[in-house]
Design an enzyme around this catalytic site. Structure first.
Site, PDB file in Angstrom:
ATOM      1  N   ILE A 295      22.296 -64.082  12.043  1.00 26.71           N
ATOM      2  CA  ILE A 295      21.847 -62.692  12.127  1.00 26.71           C
ATOM      3  C   ILE A 295      20.329 -62.635  12.243  1.00 26.71           C
ATOM      4  O   ILE A 295      19.628 -63.530  11.766  1.00 26.71           O
ATOM      5  CB  ILE A 295      22.353 -61.892  10.891  1.00 26.71           C
ATOM      6  CG1 ILE A 295      22.235 -60.392  11.108  1.00 26.71           C
ATOM      7  CG2 ILE A 295      21.675 -62.344   9.609  1.00 26.71           C
ATOM      8  CD1 ILE A 295      23.019 -59.564  10.111  1.00 26.71           C
ATOM      9  N   CYS A 296      19.846 -61.582  12.897  1.00 25.79           N
ATOM     10  CA  CYS A 296      18.410 -61.307  12.974  1.00 25.79           C
ATOM     11  C   CYS A 296      18.243 -59.796  12.882  1.00 25.79           C
ATOM     12  O   CYS A 296      19.052 -59.122  12.261  1.00 25.79           O
ATOM     13  CB  CYS A 296      17.791 -61.893  14.244  1.00 25.79           C
ATOM     14  SG  CYS A 296      18.343 -61.117  15.780  1.00 25.79           S
ATOM     15  N   LYS A 297      17.218 -59.254  13.521  1.00 28.72           N
ATOM     16  CA  LYS A 297      17.000 -57.809  13.467  1.00 28.72           C
ATOM     17  C   LYS A 297      17.949 -57.064  14.403  1.00 28.72           C
ATOM     18  O   LYS A 297      18.590 -56.098  14.016  1.00 28.72           O
ATOM     19  CB  LYS A 297      15.548 -57.478  13.814  1.00 28.72           C
ATOM     20  CG  LYS A 297      15.200 -56.003  13.709  1.00 28.72           C
ATOM     21  CD  LYS A 297      13.735 -55.771  14.024  1.00 28.72           C
ATOM     22  CE  LYS A 297      13.286 -54.353  13.786  1.00 28.72           C
ATOM     23  NZ  LYS A 297      14.142 -53.285  14.264  1.00 28.72           N
TER      24      LYS A 297
ATOM     25  N   MET B 263      20.469 -56.713  11.723  1.00 27.23           N
ATOM     26  CA  MET B 263      20.187 -55.859  10.566  1.00 27.23           C
ATOM     27  C   MET B 263      19.915 -54.415  10.970  1.00 27.23           C
ATOM     28  O   MET B 263      20.040 -53.522  10.145  1.00 27.23           O
ATOM     29  CB  MET B 263      19.006 -56.438   9.773  1.00 27.23           C
ATOM     30  CG  MET B 263      19.341 -57.754   9.066  1.00 27.23           C
ATOM     31  SD  MET B 263      20.733 -57.642   7.904  1.00 27.23           S
ATOM     32  CE  MET B 263      20.011 -56.629   6.616  1.00 27.23           C
TER      33      MET B 263
END
Length: 94
Positions: A61-63, A89
């Site tokens: 996961i990242c932004k 996110m």
């Protein structure tokens, strides 16, 4: 590359017993992160990926899903079982 919508990932996360890798930078992680998620910034991934265990599948996961997609591509090339979390996110905050 395997991908999963954030909503499906979050259901699995809430059930527990999954491995999640956050590839955002430290400041982003400090501002907002999911409990129990391992931070390994994309900027450090090429030098530190060996810290990950190959026998665990990882959700990455990242932004927004772009950096995690790059991380997944790299990790797949190294023989890891990874799934990109679409929306990242940003999807958690909305």
């Amino acid at each position: 590359m395997k991908e999963i919508p954030f909503s499906s990932f979050y259901q699995a996360y809430q059930k527990g017993n999954i491995h999640v890798l956050d590839v955002r930078e430290q400041e982003e992680y400090d501002a907002l992160h999911l409990d129990g998620v391992r931070l390994l910034p994309l900027s450090e991934l090429a030098n530190r990926y060996q810290e990950l265990e190959k026998d665990h599948p990882y959700y990455v996961i990242c932004k927004s899903g772009r950096r995690s997609a790059r991380a997944c591509q790299f990790l797949e090339e190294q023989g890891y079982d990874v799934t990109n979390v679409q929306g990242g996110m940003d999807a958690f905050e909305s």
